[in-house]
Enzyme design. Structure first.
Site, mmCIF file in Angstrom:
data_model
loop_
_atom_site.group_PDB
_atom_site.id
_atom_site.type_symbol
_atom_site.label_atom_id
_atom_site.label_comp_id
_atom_site.label_asym_id
_atom_site.label_seq_id
_atom_site.Cartn_x
_atom_site.Cartn_y
_atom_site.Cartn_z
ATOM 1 N N ASP A 195 0.839 -1.187 -0.226
ATOM 2 C CA ASP A 195 -0.008 0.123 -0.054
ATOM 3 C C ASP A 195 0.776 1.268 0.120
ATOM 4 O O ASP A 195 1.970 1.182 0.152
ATOM 5 C CB ASP A 195 -0.922 -0.133 1.125
ATOM 6 C CG ASP A 195 -2.293 0.736 0.860
ATOM 7 O OD1 ASP A 195 -2.366 1.450 0.169
ATOM 8 O OD2 ASP A 195 -3.196 0.140 1.488
ATOM 9 N N TRP A 196 0.220 2.374 -0.242
ATOM 10 C CA TRP A 196 1.053 3.633 -0.232
ATOM 11 C C TRP A 196 2.108 3.881 0.632
ATOM 12 O O TRP A 196 1.579 4.103 1.829
ATOM 13 C CB TRP A 196 -0.044 4.646 -0.597
ATOM 14 C CG TRP A 196 0.513 6.103 -0.802
ATOM 15 C CD1 TRP A 196 1.283 7.064 0.060
ATOM 16 C CD2 TRP A 196 0.634 6.676 -1.960
ATOM 17 N NE1 TRP A 196 1.781 8.084 -0.544
ATOM 18 C CE2 TRP A 196 1.272 7.774 -1.774
ATOM 19 C CE3 TRP A 196 0.077 6.371 -3.574
ATOM 20 C CZ2 TRP A 196 1.471 9.014 -2.944
ATOM 21 C CZ3 TRP A 196 0.290 7.289 -4.243
ATOM 22 C CH2 TRP A 196 0.951 8.505 -4.268
#
Length: 787
Positions: free
Chosen positions: A317-318
């Site tokens: 994820d980011w």
């Protein structure tokens, strides 16, 4: 330039290259999709471009030519430079650092870029100017629609209709691919038992069986039969795993999940996606039992790849690899890159830990190049499967399919099926056009175009929304019914009561009031956790004020999560609950109000009476001192008095222990009668199948859909078992007086479970069977599993 020159020479044309006007690309399109190299050149110089070769052979031949820096590049994803999906004349703003990464073959993916001209320019740099010509994969959050917005995933779950969910995802894929997007970060299949968590809006609810069914349907919808089709995009099931158990419903927070709960509750929807062939998977921000998911080798390598045989790739994820430093799990970026690579994360989103450190980790001997090769292979495989090597570009006019009538009609149908009717006192609904003269539409969300779209719609447009106010006005026009309107509040967060007088005056003039309240879009979704679940602003006061007018009130709630609205439900005559239903929310709600279709949605999540009851979910264990038996018909009290005489059981003394509405609940304009249930056996062994047959009749006066639900309970186990577990459901449509025999085939193996040694066991003993229209379905029989 090499590609353009080769094409032009082959067709006796003068090589021409204009970046800003993009004539080169248009020229290439006009030449019937000529290949980059001739067939002979493909087979000899670049064998991975030979489409007839086996997939693994193409991957291996390309990997053998790649330098270490190019391999690390494939593991790296960067943000785009922005831009609208349309606008083929957009003036490209050169980002020299990003462009150089693409030219040097040190970037594998770009996200958040949907301008077709820009996307094609990125691909041109990758395909024509990098050494090996490896195309990029373009990612985007296409969560519940691209331009045509469907109901939130939680609303889609309320349809209990996998076929409709699959269709919605297929339409989203078709629209996204037209903008150059080849990869979506969806579906989110985290089991969500806490409505305080904002991302419950993106989930399929609290039940692993329902979520697994819809998880597989979403994957089929996004990916289709062939990823290389222009209508398909790669799905990314997320957030692996257990993210919905974040403490206190606070986003990004820690989770503590026992091995058996992880296996029995949180992992099944992910395994269903893998079994459906999902191309990619995203690991979550959170940690599980102290280990951040981006470095969780047991789950990412041992379970996902080792046990389940997942062949796609995992994206972080980011910034989540970098954030393992903040977790306290990694000392620095180098340590974070090392741990994530060893755990099996193939691609890093946004942060540069891999790009800055992985090459040196290999040259220093801490990571073998073989490990890097194994991380790169699945990424290349997906790119081949998407057909990017054959067709890396997107036609500039492909976006003409956005918001087609076919897509809007599908969005309207899904929206209708997603609405759950919670109350219909004295059958005030559907509205009777023959007797109504004036309708009052009141509330801050009656004409809130942006808010009905819900969270996570980066490409949805407010202007496309058809609101309830507009739709009711349009539908009332032909029947000479006057529609009056007053918002009452400026918006859902407004605490001022200045608009109440106008709202009351409007209600007094009407025969009936349709009051539309709820949550705006940006207070649900990521980073939108709430400590309270009441209607925000002065909406509660607006409901109570209008209730005193004495006119029949239909309450429509548009929200991204369950809300604690017991008092408000008591004050009105009917309630329709709409989890932000998207572009066509207005027409769908109008259809239901007028009875064009009967409400058929069922709750995919339990509705609490009070925040203090959370977590509250139907498939809980019993405890040694359970509360009194549940009688939903009699237990509708909201403001319970203090009761200290309940005994020493698992109770609250200031509110009942049971929900406002249970999982699976939803009313209809019709009624359904269940006949005697037939079980094919009372004793079975492992490997056998229980057949369950039940006649269901429409005993009402209108055609309607019923969702027939099958539950079981394992009475005695080596671990305490849930009081009920969903094991099957069927959506059926019945005309008035019609009877249909619904059949379930329940494999005995489905009654097994994982213990805390992470072993799946099927234990002999008694199992109760329940069949009905909600999780409160009555017991219909008992099955004994024998050795």
């Amino acid at each position: 330039m090499k590609f353009c020159t080769a094409l032009c020479n082959r067709h006796d044309m003068t090589p021409t290259y204009f970046l800003d006007s993009f004539l080169c690309f248009v020229c290439c399109l006009a030449i019937s999709g000529s290949p980059l190299l001739s067939a002979q050149e493909t087979k000899t110089e670049r064998p991975w471009l030979d489409k007839s070769a086996p997939l693994d052979q193409r991957v291996d031949s390309l990997l053998a030519e790649m330098a270490l820096e190019e391999k690390v590049g494939q593991l790296t994803q960067s943000n785009g430079i922005g831009g609208e999906a349309t606008g083929n004349t957009k003036n490209l703003v050169a980002d020299s650092a990003l462009y150089e990464l693409i030219r040097s073959g040190q970037l594998g993916s770009i996200l958040n870029e949907i301008n077709v001209t820009t996307v094609n320019e990125f691909q041109r740099l990758a395909v024509e100017e990098s050494r090996l010509g490896i195309p990029l994969i373009i990612g985007r959050d296409v969560i519940h629609g691209f331009r045509t917005i469907f109901p939130l995933p939680l609303g889609q779950a309320a349809t209990w209709n996998p076929e409709m969910v699959e269709q919605a995802c297929a339409i989203a894929a078709r629209e996204a691919r037209s903008a150059g997007v080849g990869w979506t970060f969806a579906p989110m299949v985290d089991i969500a038992r806490d409505p305080r968590w904002g991302r419950i809006a993106e989930s399929f609810g609290e039940d692993p069986y329902l979520a697994s069914s819809l998880s597989a349907a979403s994957v089929r919808g996004y990916q289709g039969d062939d990823l290389s089709n222009s209508d398909s995009i790669a799905a990314c099931v997320k957030h692996f795993a257990g993210y919905g158990a974040a403490e206190g419903g606070r986003d990004y927070n820690a989770t503590m999940i026992s091995p058996s709960t992880m296996r029995n509750v949180y992992l099944p929807p992910f395994q269903a996606a893998v079994d459906a062939g999902v191309a990619t998977l995203m690991c979550g921000f959170h940690d599980v039992n102290g280990i951040p998911m981006s470095v969780h080798k047991q789950l990412l390598s041992n379970v996902l790849r080792g046990e389940w045989g997942f062949e796609g790739f995992v994206v972080s994820d980011w910034d989540s690899i970098f954030e393992t430093i903040e977790h306290g799990s990694s000392k620095d970026e180098r340590a974070a890159a090392l741990a994530a690579a060893q755990a099996g994360v193939n691609m890093e989103m946004s942060s540069p830990c891999y790009r800055k450190n992985l090459t040196e980790l290999v040259t220093s001997g801490q990571v073998s190049e073989t490990t890097v090769d194994e991380l790169v292979k699945p990424i290349l495989r997906v790119k081949f499967q998407l057909g990017l090597f054959e067709q890396p570009y997107t036609e500039p006019d492909a976006a003409k399919i956005l918001l087609s009538q076919e897509h809007l009609d599908a969005a309207r149908k899904v929206a209708r099926q997603s609405v759950v009717m919670l109350k219909n006192e004295s059958s005030v609904l559907p509205l009777d056009k023959t007797i109504l003269k004036k309708i009052a539409i009141i509330g801050p969300l009656a004409d809130a175009k942006r808010d009905q779209l819900g969270t996570w719609i980066p490409d949805g447009k407010e202007a496309d929304s058809q609101t309830p106010l507009a739709a009711i006005r349009e539908s009332a026009k032909n029947n000479e019914i006057e529609v009056l309107y007053a918002s009452g509040l400026v918006d859902d967060l407004d605490r001022s009561t200045q608009g109440f007088a106008e709202a009351v005056a409007t209600a007094e003039q009407a025969d009936i009031v349709v009051l539309i309240v709820g949550e705006r879009a940006n207070i649900s979704g990521e980073a939108r956790s709430r400590a309270t679940l009441d209607l925000p602003g002065a909406q509660n006061e607006l409901v109570s004020t209008l209730a005193k007018v004495g006119k029949p009130i239909i309450l429509i709630v548009q929200a991204g999560r369950p809300l604690t609205i017991g008092k408000q439900i008591e004050a009105v005559d009917a309630v329709l609950y709409s989890f932000h239903a998207g572009t066509m929310a207005g027409p769908a709600l109008a259809d239901l109000l007028w009875g064009i279709e009967s409400p058929s949605g069922k709750l995919p999540v339990t509705f609490p009476k009070s925040v203090g009851q959370i977590p509250l979910y139907y498939n809980h264990v019993n405890t040694g001192r359970p509360p009194r038996p549940y009688d939903f018909a009699k237990d509708k009290r909201v403001d319970d008095d203090f009761d200290v005489e309940l005994g020493y059981n698992s109770n609250y003394i200031d509110v009942g222990p049971y929900p406002l509405f249970p999982f699976g609940y939803g009313l209809s304009y019709s009624t359904f009668t269940y006949g005697d249930v037939e079980l094919s056996a009372t004793k079975l062994r492992s490997g056998e199948i229980l057949a369950v047959r039940v006649p269901v009749s429409n005993s009402g006066k209108v055609a309607a859909d019923e969702i027939v639900q099958l539950y079981v309970r394992d009475l005695v186990g080596s671990l305490t078992r849930p009081v009920r577990e969903l094991k099957g459901f069927r959506r059926i449509q019945l005309e008035p007086g019609e009877t249909s025999v619904v059949e379930f085939a329940l494999p005995v193996s489905d009654l097994g479970f994982f213990n805390n040694d992470e072993e799946r066991v099927l234990e002999p003993g008694e199992y109760e069977i329940f069949v009905g229209g909600s999780s409160l379905a009555p017991k219909v029989g008992t099955l004994e599993i024998v050795e």
